[in-house]
Design a protein around this motif. Structure first.
Motif, PDB file in Angstrom:
ATOM      1  N   TRP A   1       1.085  12.613  -8.090  1.00  0.00           N
ATOM      2  CA  TRP A   1       0.406  11.372  -7.715  1.00  0.00           C
ATOM      3  C   TRP A   1       0.632  10.970  -6.255  1.00  0.00           C
ATOM      4  O   TRP A   1       0.073   9.980  -5.795  1.00  0.00           O
ATOM      5  CB  TRP A   1       0.820  10.257  -8.666  1.00  0.00           C
TER       6      TRP A   1
ATOM      7  N   TYR B   1      -2.252  10.350  -3.518  1.00  0.00           N
ATOM      8  CA  TYR B   1      -2.950   9.079  -3.282  1.00  0.00           C
ATOM      9  C   TYR B   1      -2.108   8.122  -2.436  1.00  0.00           C
ATOM     10  O   TYR B   1      -0.876   8.103  -2.554  1.00  0.00           O
ATOM     11  CB  TYR B   1      -3.274   8.414  -4.616  1.00  0.00           C
TER      12      TYR B   1
ATOM     13  N   LEU C   1      -2.973   2.882  -5.319  1.00  0.00           N
ATOM     14  CA  LEU C   1      -3.290   2.786  -6.735  1.00  0.00           C
ATOM     15  C   LEU C   1      -3.570   1.328  -7.047  1.00  0.00           C
ATOM     16  O   LEU C   1      -2.784   0.451  -6.670  1.00  0.00           O
ATOM     17  CB  LEU C   1      -2.128   3.285  -7.606  1.00  0.00           C
TER      18      LEU C   1
ATOM     19  N   ALA D   1      -7.654   5.276  -7.901  1.00  0.00           N
ATOM     20  CA  ALA D   1      -6.746   5.927  -6.962  1.00  0.00           C
ATOM     21  C   ALA D   1      -7.517   6.361  -5.722  1.00  0.00           C
ATOM     22  O   ALA D   1      -8.592   6.938  -5.822  1.00  0.00           O
ATOM     23  CB  ALA D   1      -6.082   7.137  -7.626  1.00  0.00           C
TER      24      ALA D   1
END
Length: 313
Positions: A253, A256, A259, A275
């Motif tokens: 993750w 990104y 979020l 995202a």
């Protein structure tokens, strides 16, 4: 009076609850309603590379009503020229074309609320760079209600929903030492004294949430650690301990830089996650309602979103 919108009238984002958001969430079409009437005569030219929503079918079904656990909110974004824009769900799984709201040179943060528990926006908290907070609703659409100062001691502030069982939305705030605090909302914009949730939250580079992820009717959050692992924190409904122990969702993750959850984007009754990649590509993770695997595989819903300095809901 603290300046939020930067305009002498004092009008701020709450006006789009009457205009752009109302149209986007009730009409749900391929294009959101214009909010130019917020400041007559002020419609800036679109950036050369304006962020685009994915080109879904023009014909969209009627809106699915939101609910208290899975609200239908809009994505609010402020670009690098301080122009504010709103994106509503388009009814086919993506975001509508953006609508201009106003100029926000002093706005540092914003979060929408659903204080009457009908699944739609009815107010918002705003913070300026000096740490002053105001609450905007239909009863205070122009200047808002002053709530208090000192909020610049926090590096993360948002409202994931109703965390403690009362009707009003609550606020989660993380201070610069990594301590997480809960402010219980009264439903009129005011909040109770803060309650310590726990320390060590500086382990996370992103924290997000807007509704229920596991189908139990309680608001949850997700948090990304510095290694790029995303964790699920189940809401308990207790103000003294609002989150259960964390559950791992998955890795990778760190792709990104933002979020954010706007609640239910694809109108299936489940809370989703948005995202953004550093290159501006925008991805939607549709909610499953399953705590063990709360999101489906990602779907691209736009590009050019690196134009924004702030993205919130």
């Amino acid at each position: 009076m603290a300046n939020f919108s930067g305009r002498k009238t004092g009008k701020a984002l709450s006006r789009l609850a009457v205009a752009a958001i109302a149209a986007a969430l009730v009409g749900v079409s391929a294009g959101a309603a214009s909010a130019d009437g917020v400041y007559p005569g002020h419609t800036p030219a679109a950036p050369k590379h304006a962020p685009k929503a994915r080109n879904f079918a023009a014909a969209a079904p009627a809106a699915t009503p939101g609910n208290a656990a899975n609200p239908i909110f809009a994505l609010f974004a402020v670009d690098n020229a301080n122009a504010g824009w709103v994106y509503g769900p388009n009814g086919t799984g993506g975001l509508s074309a953006r609508s201009f709201v106003a100029s926000f040179p002093y706005l540092a943060n914003d979060t929408f609320v659903d204080d009457n528990a009908d699944g739609e926006i009815d107010g918002e908290w705003q913070w300026n760079g000096a740490g002053d907070m105001r609450y905007f609703s239909e009863s205070t659409p122009d200047t808002g209600k002053p709530i208090g100062g000192g909020w610049n001691i926090y590096d993360k502030v948002f409202s994931p929903g109703n965390l403690a069982g009362a009707q009003g939305y609550d606020i989660i705030a993380r201070d610069k030492a990594g301590v997480l605090w809960l402010y219980l909302g009264y439903g009129n914009g005011t909040v109770a004294s803060r309650i310590k949730v726990g320390a060590g939250w500086d382990a996370y580079t992103q924290i997000a949430g807007k509704g229920d992820l596991d189908g139990d009717g309680k608001a949850d959050i997700v948090a990304r650690d510095k290694a790029g692992v995303l964790w699920f924190y189940k809401g308990t409904g207790s103000y003294s301990a609002p989150f259960a122990g964390r559950t791992r969702i998955g890795s990778g993750w760190n792709a990104y830089n933002t979020l954010v959850s706007t609640g239910d984007v694809d109108l299936d009754g489940k809370t989703d996650l948005i995202a953004r990649e550093p290159n501006g590509n925008l991805w939607l993770y549709k909610g499953t309602g399953n705590a063990a695997a709360p999101y489906q595989s990602r779907v691209k819903v736009g590009y050019g979103y690196d134009a924004y300095r702030l993205m919130t809901s």
